[in-house]
Design an enzyme around this catalytic site. Structure first.
Site, PDB file in Angstrom:
ATOM      1  N   VAL A  39      15.229  73.577  58.912  1.00 27.17           N
ATOM      2  CA  VAL A  39      15.438  73.640  60.355  1.00 27.17           C
ATOM      3  C   VAL A  39      16.251  74.900  60.720  1.00 27.17           C
ATOM      4  O   VAL A  39      16.028  75.514  61.775  1.00 27.17           O
ATOM      5  CB  VAL A  39      16.080  72.313  60.846  1.00 27.17           C
ATOM      6  CG1 VAL A  39      17.504  72.168  60.453  1.00 27.17           C
ATOM      7  CG2 VAL A  39      15.926  72.139  62.327  1.00 27.17           C
ATOM      8  N   ASP A  40      17.133  75.325  59.847  1.00 29.30           N
ATOM      9  CA  ASP A  40      17.932  76.542  60.042  1.00 29.30           C
ATOM     10  C   ASP A  40      17.004  77.762  60.208  1.00 29.30           C
ATOM     11  O   ASP A  40      17.126  78.542  61.176  1.00 29.30           O
ATOM     12  CB  ASP A  40      18.858  76.702  58.818  1.00 29.30           C
ATOM     13  CG  ASP A  40      19.993  77.694  59.020  1.00 29.30           C
ATOM     14  OD1 ASP A  40      20.126  78.240  60.124  1.00 29.30           O
ATOM     15  OD2 ASP A  40      20.750  77.913  58.050  1.00 29.30           O
TER      16      ASP A  40
HETATM   17  N1  AR6 Z   1      12.678  70.415  63.790  1.00 29.68           N
HETATM   18  C1  AR6 Z   1      13.248  69.241  63.422  1.00 29.68           C
HETATM   19  N2  AR6 Z   1      13.484  68.908  62.130  1.00 29.68           N
HETATM   20  C2  AR6 Z   1      13.118  69.791  61.182  1.00 29.68           C
HETATM   21  C3  AR6 Z   1      12.531  71.043  61.474  1.00 29.68           C
HETATM   22  C4  AR6 Z   1      12.307  71.345  62.856  1.00 29.68           C
HETATM   23  N3  AR6 Z   1      11.756  72.507  63.248  1.00 29.68           N
HETATM   24  N4  AR6 Z   1      12.303  71.702  60.297  1.00 29.68           N
HETATM   25  C5  AR6 Z   1      12.714  70.884  59.303  1.00 29.68           C
HETATM   26  N5  AR6 Z   1      13.193  69.729  59.825  1.00 29.68           N
HETATM   27  P1  AR6 Z   1      16.816  70.854  56.208  1.00 29.68           P
HETATM   28  P2  AR6 Z   1      19.479  70.149  55.151  1.00 29.68           P
HETATM   29  C6  AR6 Z   1      13.759  68.535  59.154  1.00 29.68           C
HETATM   30  O1  AR6 Z   1      16.339  71.183  54.841  1.00 29.68           O
HETATM   31  O2  AR6 Z   1      18.916  69.112  54.250  1.00 29.68           O
HETATM   32  C7  AR6 Z   1      18.904  75.400  54.998  1.00 29.68           C
HETATM   33  O3  AR6 Z   1      18.557  76.365  54.028  1.00 29.68           O
HETATM   34  C8  AR6 Z   1      13.484  68.368  57.678  1.00 29.68           C
HETATM   35  O4  AR6 Z   1      12.186  67.837  57.482  1.00 29.68           O
HETATM   36  O5  AR6 Z   1      16.474  71.749  57.326  1.00 29.68           O
HETATM   37  O6  AR6 Z   1      20.706  69.816  55.950  1.00 29.68           O
HETATM   38  C9  AR6 Z   1      20.344  75.563  55.468  1.00 29.68           C
HETATM   39  O7  AR6 Z   1      20.705  76.933  55.573  1.00 29.68           O
HETATM   40  C10 AR6 Z   1      14.565  67.349  57.311  1.00 29.68           C
HETATM   41  O8  AR6 Z   1      14.160  66.037  57.709  1.00 29.68           O
HETATM   42  O9  AR6 Z   1      18.443  70.694  56.253  1.00 29.68           O
HETATM   43  C11 AR6 Z   1      21.114  74.881  54.371  1.00 29.68           C
HETATM   44  O10 AR6 Z   1      21.286  75.739  53.255  1.00 29.68           O
HETATM   45  C12 AR6 Z   1      15.739  67.767  58.218  1.00 29.68           C
HETATM   46  O11 AR6 Z   1      15.174  68.612  59.216  1.00 29.68           O
HETATM   47  C13 AR6 Z   1      20.212  73.724  53.992  1.00 29.68           C
HETATM   48  O12 AR6 Z   1      18.889  74.128  54.351  1.00 29.68           O
HETATM   49  C14 AR6 Z   1      16.841  68.530  57.510  1.00 29.68           C
HETATM   50  O13 AR6 Z   1      16.288  69.383  56.520  1.00 29.68           O
HETATM   51  C15 AR6 Z   1      20.543  72.477  54.768  1.00 29.68           C
HETATM   52  O14 AR6 Z   1      19.776  71.414  54.256  1.00 29.68           O
END
Ligand code: AR6
Length: 180
Positions: A39-40
């Protein structure tokens, strides 16, 4: 799906957080604040360079953002006004204060929203992607923490929306919201 809590509302939607027209969206960031995947990556791609520039400035002034804490920037080209960058814990089996740190990152994001006087805030499912936190446990921590903030803090936003990216995550949060 939505539920009333203390005169405010928690809402669950299946969708993409970068498209939400709310006062603030929350980013699942990492301590460097310099971007990443998941998501970042999506937020920085859609929002453009203004957000990362502000993150860089914050980092230069304040250093890394500790796990469990949050900072905010403007939202660049996104339809939201602000991005609140919250740093969740990496799942390490559950004995490393993960639940406490995850709760703290939701609470600190909401404290920023309250301070800014925001009415609507959208969260992703923090820590359950790259950081490996089991979704069902994370959903309970997220919903209990948000519900408790909305009930106890008069300045809290009126509406907190969880924007869940896949049907399994949505169903898991729906079950946890039902049980709340
Ligand atoms: N909208 C909503 N949810 C989303 C989107 C979107 N566009 N894209 C992904 N998700 P993650 P974390 C969901 O990996 O576990 C990064 O590298 C995804 O499917 O984004 O907190 C940061 O810089 C999942 O359910 O975040 C950190 O290093 C949720 O968002 C690390 O990842 C969170 O997945 C953070 O990891």
């Amino acid at each position: 799906m939505e539920k009333a809590v203390g005169g405010k509302t928690i809402e669950l939607v299946l969708g993409d957080i970068v498209r939400q027209e709310v006062d603030a969206i929350v980013n699942a960031a990492n301590p460097t604040l310099l971007g990443g995947g998941g998501v970042d990556g999506a937020i920085h791609r859609a929002g453009g360079p203004a957000i990362i520039e502000e993150c860089q400035t914050l980092r230069n002034v304040r250093g890394e953002c500790p796990i469990g804490e949050a900072v905010f920037t403007s939202a660049g080209r996104l339809p939201a006004r602000y991005v609140i960058h919250a740093v969740g814990p990496v799942w390490q089996g559950g004995e490393n204060r993960e639940a406490e740190l995850l709760a703290s990152c939701y609470r600190n994001a909401l404290r920023i929203a309250a301070k800014l006087g925001l009415r609507t805030v959208a969260f992703p499912s923090i820590s359950t992607g790259i950081y490996g936190y089991p979704t069902s446990e994370a959903a309970t921590v997220a919903l209990v923490t948000v519900a408790s903030f909305l009930t106890s803090e008069p300045q809290a936003p009126d509406r907190v929306r969880f924007v869940l990216y896949d049907t399994l995550t949505f169903a898991t949060y729906a079950g946890a919201l039902d049980a709340l």
